[in-house]
Design an enzyme around this catalytic site. Structure first.
Site, PDB file in Angstrom:
ATOM      1  N   GLY A  40       0.937  -1.218   0.101  1.00 60.21           N
ATOM      2  CA  GLY A  40      -0.056  -0.120   0.068  1.00 60.21           C
ATOM      3  C   GLY A  40       0.781   1.356  -0.112  1.00 60.21           C
ATOM      4  O   GLY A  40       0.406   2.278  -0.256  1.00 60.21           O
ATOM      5  N   HIS A 100      -9.363  -8.593   0.488  1.00 56.98           N
ATOM      6  CA  HIS A 100      -7.859  -8.940   0.305  1.00 56.98           C
ATOM      7  C   HIS A 100      -7.995 -10.410   0.789  1.00 56.98           C
ATOM      8  O   HIS A 100      -8.057 -10.579   2.107  1.00 56.98           O
ATOM      9  CB  HIS A 100      -7.251  -8.075   1.303  1.00 56.98           C
ATOM     10  N   LYS A 143      -3.182  -4.227   8.910  1.00 62.42           N
ATOM     11  CA  LYS A 143      -4.275  -5.268   9.409  1.00 62.42           C
ATOM     12  C   LYS A 143      -4.885  -5.370  10.643  1.00 62.42           C
ATOM     13  O   LYS A 143      -3.765  -5.174  11.768  1.00 62.42           O
ATOM     14  CB  LYS A 143      -3.836  -6.730   8.805  1.00 62.42           C
ATOM     15  N   GLU A 145       0.433  -8.911  -5.318  1.00 64.74           N
ATOM     16  CA  GLU A 145       1.852  -8.810  -5.037  1.00 64.74           C
ATOM     17  C   GLU A 145       2.361 -10.207  -4.411  1.00 64.74           C
ATOM     18  O   GLU A 145       1.268 -10.786  -3.720  1.00 64.74           O
ATOM     19  CB  GLU A 145       2.370  -7.607  -4.458  1.00 64.74           C
ATOM     20  N   ASN A 162       4.595 -11.871  -1.121  1.00 62.66           N
ATOM     21  CA  ASN A 162       5.481 -11.502   0.033  1.00 62.66           C
ATOM     22  C   ASN A 162       6.388 -12.738   0.065  1.00 62.66           C
ATOM     23  O   ASN A 162       5.894 -14.019   0.469  1.00 62.66           O
ATOM     24  CB  ASN A 162       4.676 -11.246   1.330  1.00 62.66           C
ATOM     25  N   ARG A 185       8.360 -13.874   2.705  1.00 61.02           N
ATOM     26  CA  ARG A 185       8.924 -13.881   3.919  1.00 61.02           C
ATOM     27  C   ARG A 185       7.590 -14.673   4.882  1.00 61.02           C
ATOM     28  O   ARG A 185       6.628 -14.832   4.248  1.00 61.02           O
ATOM     29  CB  ARG A 185       8.553 -12.560   4.563  1.00 61.02           C
TER      30      ARG A 185
END
Ligand code: MV4
Length: 453
Positions: A165, A208, A237, A288, A290, A292
Site C-alpha cells: 500500500g 484482500h 491489518k 503482489e 511476500n 517472507r
C-alpha cells in the site's frame, strides 16, 4: 539439518522462531539492539549478541552487524523474520557469500518479487490472473494517459519498489493524470530511491485474500489455503481470519492452483504468500507476493495443523517437503487479532510505557504469540505490536464467540491497547455476516466519527 540459527529480528516473531528451533533441536542465537536487552527473546534464546544501538538502521537493518554476529557465534544460518531485512535481496546474497543459509527464498526470487511490476508480469505469464494494467514500467505521463484510456478510469499508479500500500495513487479521471504521475513518481523516488511506476485499473468493493505457499528445493510446491485480511485501516491489518467467509472449496482450489503455478514458474523455495484482490463474483487478481513469513501465519497453522516456521527451517536445511496437496486439510476456523500499543480514541497514536500487569487469555482453542511479560517496557523505537491472539473453533460463529471471550479475559495494564476496539468490531453485524470488503473498516470509522461529534 541446520545446527545454529541467528535470529535477525525482535519481538514476538523472534520468540516464535526460537520456539520452532527448540523443538527441532536447533540452537537459537538472538541478535538484539541496545533497546532490546530486556526482551523475552534474549531470555529464551540459547545465546544472544548485541548488534548495535536502538535505531534500526544501526542494528536490525545493518547487514555487517548481523553477519558478524552470526559468524562470531558460529551460526550456520540466519532467520530474518518479517519486516527489517526479510525481503532484502542484497542481505540474502551476502549471507550466501559468507556461507550462511538464509532461511527464505533465493536472492533472485526476492529481487524479482520486490519489483512489483516484474512480479505482476511473471505471474501473468504463469497464467495467474492479474488486474488489467500496464505490461511494464510507465515511461512517461503521456504513455500513462494512453494506457488509462484503454483500461478505463479510475486507475491506480503504483510504485514498482512499493508494496503493502505504500506509494499508491488513485486517479479518478484524465484531468488528474499528468499531475498525479509527477507526484507519485517524486514520492516513490523519495521513499524508495526508485521512482518507476506501473498502472492498474482501480478496483473497489474487493476483499484482500492471500494464499500461503510452501515449496522445497526439489521442485515440490503446495498451497495452504487462504487468509482473509479485509479488515484493514490505512494498510494495517486489524483482524485476519481463515478460511475466508467468501471462498468456496472450488474457488480455494482455483486460487491455490494459480498460486502454485506462479511460484513453480520461478522455482520459488521456502514459505511465501500471494496477495489477491477477490471480487463479489469470485473473480480474483494477483497483486503482489511476500517472500517472507507473515505476521498472520498462525491463522494458517491453526486451520491446517501445519507448523510453517518449522517447515521454513526444514526446507532451508535441505529437507524434502513431505506434505502433499491432499494432506492439506482445512479444518474449522481461525481468527487473529493483532494487539497493538495504540490508542484507538486518539487516531491509533502509539501508547508508550511499562506494561504493569499482563494476563494472557487461555483455555480451549486460544493461542497467544507474544513477547510480553509483566514489568516489560516495550521500546518506543519499533512497531507497536504487543501480542497476537489467535483462536480456533469448528465454525466461524464459534471462533467469533471464542475471540470475544479471549479478548475479554486478556489484561494488559500500563499501556493503552487496541483490544477494546477489536472487541467492538466482533459485534458489528457486517463483520459477523462475513459479507464485508476493504471498505468495511474505513466506512465504520467514518460512521463512528460522526457519532462522537
Ligand atoms: C489495489 C486496490 C484496488 N485496485 N489495486 C493496497 C495494498 C497493496 N498490496 C495493494 N493495495 C491495493 N491495490 C488495484 N488495482 C486496492 C488496494 C487496497 C488494499 C488492498 C488490500 C488491503 C487493503 C487495501 C486498502 C486500500 C487499498
Amino acid at each position: 539439518m541446520l545446527k545454529k540459527v541467528l535470529i535477525a529480528n525482535r519481538g514476538e516473531i523472534a520468540v516464535r522462531i526460537i520456539r520452532a528451533c527448540q523443538e527441532l533441536g536447533i540452537e537459537a542465537v538472538v541478535a538484539y539492539s541496545q533497546a532490546d536487552r530486556d526482551s523475552l527473546a534474549v531470555r529464551l534464546a540459547d545465546e544472544s549478541v548485541c548488534i548495535g544501538p536502538a535505531a534500526p538502521s544501526r542494528s536490525y537493518l545493518n547487514p555487517p552487524a548481523l553477519i558478524s554476529a552470526a559468524l562470531i557465534t558460529g551460526c550456520d544460518s540466519v532467520h530474518p523474520g518479517y519486516g527489517f531485512l526479510s525481503e532484502n535481496a542484497y542481505f540474502a546474497e551476502i549471507c550466501a557469500q559468507v556461507g550462511l543459509v538464509f532461511i527464505g527464498p533465493s536472492p533472485s526470487a526476492i529481487r524479482l518479487m520486490g519489483d512489483k511490476a516484474a512480479a505482476r508480469q511473471t505471474m501473468k505469464r504463469a497464467g495467474v490472473p492479474v488486474i488489467p494494467g500496464s505490461d511494464d514500467v510507465l515511461k512517461s505521463a503521456e504513455e500513462a494517459q494512453e494506457l488509462a484510456r484503454v483500461i478505463g478510469y479510475p486507475v491506480l499508479l503504483k510504485a514498482v519498489a512499493g508494496g503493502g500500500g505504500r506509494g499508491m495513487r488513485v486517479v479518478q479521471d484524465e484531468s488528474e493524470l499528468v499531475r498525479a504521475f509527477a507526484t507519485a513518481r517524486a514520492e516513490a523516488e523519495a521513499a524508495f530511491g526508485q521512482g518507476d511506476l506501473y498502472m492498474e485499473r482501480y478496483l473497489t468493493g474487493m476483499r484482500h485474500v492471500e494464499i500461503q505457499v510452501l515449496a522445497d528445493a526439489y521442485g515440490h510446491a503446495i498451497h495452504l489455503a487462504e487468509r482473509d485480511c479485509s479488515v484493514q485501516r490505512r494498510h494495517q491489518k486489524i483482524i485476519e481470519e481463515g478460511p475466508s467467509p467468501q471462498v468456496s472449496p472450488a474457488l480455494r482450489e482455483r486460487m491455490g492452483n494459480a498460486a502454485v503455478a506462479g511460484i513453480s514458474s520461478i522455482g520459488y523455495v521456502n514459505a511465501g504468500t500471494l496477495e489477491f484482490l477477490l471480487g463479489r463474483d469470485g473473480e480474483f487478481y494477483f497483486m503482489e507476493m511476500n517472500t517472507r513469513i507473515q505476521v498472520e501465519h498462525p491463522v494458517t497453522e491453526l486451520i491446517t495443523g501445519i507448523d510453517l516456521v518449522r517447515w521454513q527451517l526444514l526446507i532451508a536445511s535441505g529437507e524434502r517437503l513431505t506434505l502433499n496437496q491432499k494432506d492439506v486439510i482445512i479444518r474449522g476456523h481461525a481468527i487473529e487479532c493483532r494487539i497493538n500499543a495504540e490508542d484507538p480514541s486518539r487516531d491509533f497514536l502509539p501508547s508508550a510505557g511499562e506494561v504493569e500487569f499482563y494476563l494472557p487469555p487461555g483455555g480451549p482453542g486460544v493461542r497467544v504469540d507474544s513477547h510480553l511479560y509483566g514489568g516489560y517496557t516495550p521500546p518506543g523505537t519499533y512497531d507497536s505490536l504487543l501480542a497476537k491472539i489467535i483462536v480456533w473453533a469448528e465454525s466461524r460463529d464459534e471462533a467469533l464467540a471464542r475471540m470475544r471471550r479471549a479478548l475479554g479475559e486478556c489484561v494488559i495494564t500500563g499501556v493503552t491497547t487496541t483490544m477494546s476496539f477489536q472487541h467492538s468490531l466482533l459485534s458489528e453485524p457486517d463483520f459477523q455476516s462475513g459479507e464485508f470488503d476493504l471498505g468495511f473498516l474505513p466506512a465504520l470509522m467514518e460512521r463512528r466519527r460522526g457519532q462522537s461529534l
